[in-house]
Design a protein around this motif. Structure first.
Motif, short mmCIF file in Angstrom:
data_model
loop_
_atom_site.label_atom_id
_atom_site.label_comp_id
_atom_site.label_asym_id
_atom_site.label_seq_id
_atom_site.Cartn_x
_atom_site.Cartn_y
_atom_site.Cartn_z
N ALA A 1 1.22 -0.78 0.11
CA ALA A 1 -0.15 0.02 0.11
C ALA A 1 0.74 0.97 -0.39
O ALA A 1 2.15 1.02 0.61
CB ALA A 1 -0.69 0.17 1.29
N VAL B 1 -16.83 1.99 1.13
CA VAL B 1 -15.80 0.72 2.08
C VAL B 1 -17.07 -0.35 2.66
O VAL B 1 -17.30 0.85 3.93
CB VAL B 1 -14.78 0.17 2.23
CG1 VAL B 1 -14.02 -1.00 2.59
CG2 VAL B 1 -13.39 0.85 1.24
N THR C 1 -17.28 -3.88 -0.85
CA THR C 1 -17.72 -2.58 -1.03
C THR C 1 -19.29 -2.71 -1.33
O THR C 1 -19.23 -3.94 -1.78
CB THR C 1 -17.00 -1.74 -2.30
OG1 THR C 1 -17.04 -2.42 -3.71
CG2 THR C 1 -15.55 -1.59 -1.68
N ASN D 1 -8.89 -0.46 -6.37
CA ASN D 1 -7.72 -0.39 -5.77
C ASN D 1 -7.45 0.70 -4.67
O ASN D 1 -6.35 0.92 -4.12
CB ASN D 1 -6.46 -1.24 -6.09
CG ASN D 1 -7.14 -2.61 -6.37
OD1 ASN D 1 -7.58 -3.28 -5.87
ND2 ASN D 1 -5.91 -3.54 -7.31
N LEU E 1 -4.40 0.20 -2.66
CA LEU E 1 -3.75 -1.01 -2.26
C LEU E 1 -3.48 -2.19 -3.72
O LEU E 1 -4.08 -1.79 -4.02
CB LEU E 1 -4.67 -2.10 -1.80
CG LEU E 1 -5.35 -1.12 -0.12
CD1 LEU E 1 -6.57 -1.85 0.06
CD2 LEU E 1 -4.24 -0.31 0.79
N GLN F 1 -14.23 4.41 -2.56
CA GLN F 1 -13.77 3.76 -3.68
C GLN F 1 -13.68 4.50 -4.51
O GLN F 1 -14.78 5.20 -5.78
CB GLN F 1 -13.86 2.69 -4.13
CG GLN F 1 -13.68 1.75 -4.80
CD GLN F 1 -13.59 0.31 -5.43
OE1 GLN F 1 -15.04 -0.05 -5.73
NE2 GLN F 1 -13.03 -0.65 -5.43
N PRO G 1 -3.72 -5.52 -5.33
CA PRO G 1 -4.94 -6.51 -5.18
C PRO G 1 -4.43 -7.94 -4.47
O PRO G 1 -5.15 -8.28 -3.78
CB PRO G 1 -4.66 -7.06 -6.49
CG PRO G 1 -4.01 -6.05 -8.22
CD PRO G 1 -2.63 -5.40 -6.38
N LEU H 1 -8.27 -0.10 6.54
CA LEU H 1 -7.80 1.16 5.75
C LEU H 1 -7.61 2.07 6.56
O LEU H 1 -6.21 2.70 6.59
CB LEU H 1 -8.49 0.89 5.11
CG LEU H 1 -9.00 -0.17 3.74
CD1 LEU H 1 -10.65 1.03 2.76
CD2 LEU H 1 -8.32 0.13 2.78
N ILE I 1 -11.60 -6.53 1.42
CA ILE I 1 -11.91 -5.50 1.89
C ILE I 1 -12.81 -5.59 0.47
O ILE I 1 -13.08 -6.50 -0.49
CB ILE I 1 -10.35 -4.53 0.51
CG1 ILE I 1 -10.41 -4.10 0.49
CG2 ILE I 1 -11.82 -2.86 0.31
CD1 ILE I 1 -10.66 -3.50 2.30
N TYR J 1 -9.02 4.52 -2.16
CA TYR J 1 -9.58 4.60 -1.91
C TYR J 1 -9.36 6.27 -0.83
O TYR J 1 -8.20 5.64 -0.73
CB TYR J 1 -9.37 3.34 -0.68
CG TYR J 1 -9.79 1.88 -0.80
CD1 TYR J 1 -11.33 1.29 -1.21
CD2 TYR J 1 -8.52 1.38 -1.26
CE1 TYR J 1 -11.32 0.23 -1.96
CE2 TYR J 1 -9.04 -0.15 -1.70
CZ TYR J 1 -10.04 -0.66 -1.98
OH TYR J 1 -11.03 -1.68 -3.01
N VAL K 1 -6.21 -6.37 -0.87
CA VAL K 1 -7.15 -5.86 -1.57
C VAL K 1 -7.81 -7.24 -0.81
O VAL K 1 -8.57 -7.51 -0.30
CB VAL K 1 -8.10 -5.93 -2.00
CG1 VAL K 1 -9.33 -5.87 -2.50
CG2 VAL K 1 -7.61 -4.51 -2.57
N GLN K 2 -7.37 -8.36 -1.31
CA GLN K 2 -7.92 -9.90 -0.94
C GLN K 2 -7.12 -10.44 0.37
O GLN K 2 -8.19 -10.99 0.82
CB GLN K 2 -6.81 -11.12 -1.86
CG GLN K 2 -7.47 -11.84 -1.78
CD GLN K 2 -6.44 -13.25 -3.15
OE1 GLN K 2 -6.01 -12.66 -4.07
NE2 GLN K 2 -7.10 -14.61 -2.96
#
Length: 325
Positions: free
Chosen positions: A28, A309, A56, A279, A44, A275, A46, A316, A54, A281, A49-50
Motif C-alpha cells: 500500500a 467500503v 464495497t 484499489n 492497495l 472507492q 490486488p 483501511l 475489502i 480509497y 485487497v484480497q
C-alpha cells in the motif's frame, strides 16, 4: 575531482535500486490529496485487497426511523409492581428489608401449616362426633386468616425484588431512560430502542419496551421509560451507564449505508471510505441523520451511486494512520 564524483555515483546506484525495489513491493502507498485531518489517498495492491477482505457496496436511497441519542442506567426489573432497583438505591437497606421479609414469609407459612393441622383435627373430631361444629368453624377461620397473612408476606417480599446477592446474575435487565416531559410524546413506545456501552462504536443491541410502575423526577421535569435487554451472557452490570437511541415516530429519507462502513475518530467525527477507482480509497467525512441496527441514513457527504467500503473499513483506517489491526 571527476574521479571522486564518478565513485560517489557508483556507490549510490545500489542504494537507489534497493529503494525502488522496496517501493515496488509495498502492498500500500499513501498520497496526500487534501488538508482536512491530513486526508490520504490509499492505493492497495490486488493482493492487499484480497488479504484485507475489502468489500464495497453502492450507495442508494433509503429510509429509516429517526432515532434520538440519550443516556440510560441499567437497573433490576421490578418483581410485581415495585420500583426497579438502580445504582442510586441503598443496597444495604434493601438487603436488610429483604432479610426481614424472608423471615416474615417463613413465619406466616409456619402459622398457616399449624392452622391447617388444627383445622384437619377439628374436622376429624366432628366426623367422629367427638368435637363441636363451632370449634371446626373457628379452626377454618383461623386457617383462612393465616393463609391471608402468608399471601401478604409473600407479596411484600416480591415487591422488594430479587435478592441483592443475585443482582448481577439476572438473565434479563432493564434500562431506565429519563426523557423530558415535552419529548415523551415523540417517542415511539411500541418500537425497540438500541442500547450500547458508553464509548462503544457498534450499533448496540435491541431493547424492547416494557411496562413499569410510573416514575418521574418532578424537579428535573423528566419521565422514566424502561426497556428490557438480554443479560444471559452477563455483559451488563446494575448501575452501568449506557448510551440509548430512542425511536422517534418520524421516518428519515437519505442515502443508506451499512453500519460496518461508518468509522468514528477520537473527536467524534464520522467517516466512510469511498472507492474512487479500483484499489483506490479515500476517507470521506459524512453527516449521519439517523442510525439503526442495520445501518445509517447519511444526510451529507455522499452522492448516489458512490461505492463505499463495508468490510475492511477499519483495516483501511489502520493502514492510513499506521495502526495494526
Amino acid at each position: 575531482m571527476h574521479r571522486v564524483s564518478f565513485l560517489c555515483i557508483l556507490l549510490l546506484l545500489p542504494a537507489c535500486g534497493e529503494k525502488a525495489k522496496t517501493t515496488a513491493s509495498a502492498p500500500a502507498k499513501t498520497e496526500v490529496i487534501a488538508h482536512e485531518a491530513e486526508l490520504l489517498k490509499l492505493t492497495l495492491t490486488p493482493q492487499a485487497v484480497q488479504r484485507l477482505g475489502i468489500a464495497t457496496v453502492k450507495v442508494g436511497e433509503g429510509r429509516a426511523a429517526t432515532m434520538r441519542e440519550t443516556s440510560g442506567e441499567i437497573v433490576v426489573p421490578n418483581g410485581a409492581g415495585g420500583v426497579p432497583t438502580g445504582s442510586l438505591s441503598n443496597l444495604a437497606q434493601i438487603g436488610t428489608a429483604q432479610a426481614a421479609a424472608d423471615g416474615e414469609v417463613a413465619r406466616t407459612r409456619a402459622q398457616a401449616r399449624l392452622a391447617h393441622i388444627a383445622f384437619d383435627r377439628a374436622t376429624q373430631l366432628v366426623a367422629e362426633e367427638a368435637g363441636s361444629v363451632r370449634a371446626r368453624d373457628e379452626a377454618a377461620a383461623a386457617l383462612a386468616t393465616a393463609q391471608a397473612q402468608a399471601n401478604v408476606a409473600i407479596e411484600q417480599r416480591r415487591l422488594l425484588g430479587p435478592s441483592v446477592s443475585t443482582l448481577g446474575l439476572q438473565s434479563s435487565l432493564w434500562v431506565r431512560v429519563s426523557v423530558s416531559g415535552t419529548d415523551v410524546a415523540d417517542v415511539a413506545r411500541s418500537s425497540s430502542a438500541l442500547v450500547r456501552a458508553l464509548g462503544a462504536t457498534d450499533a448496540g443491541i435491541s431493547a424492547r419496551p416494557v411496562q413499569a410502575p410510573p416514575s418521574a423526577n418532578a424537579a428535573a421535569g423528566t419521565v422514566d421509560l424502561y426497556y428490557a435487554i438480554d443479560n444471559r451472557r452477563h455483559d451488563w452490570r446494575v448501575g452501568q451507564r449506557v448510551a440509548v437511541q430512542l425511536p422517534i415516530g418520524r421516518m428519515q429519507q437519505g442515502l443508506a449505508v451499512p453500519a460496518s462502513a461508518i468509522l468514528r475518530d477520537i473527536y467524534g467525527g464520522e467517516w466512510v471510505y469511498a472507492q474512487t477507482e479500483p484499489n483506490h480509497y479515500v476517507r470521506q467525512r459524512v453527516e449521519i441523520a439517523s442510525t439503526g441496527a442495520d445501518g445509517a441514513i447519511i444526510s451529507r457527504g455522499l452522492e448516489p451511486g458512490m461505492r463505499i467500503v463495508t468490510t475492511g473499513a477499519m483495516e483501511l483506517f489502520g493502514t492510513e494512520f499506521g495502526v495494526a489491526h
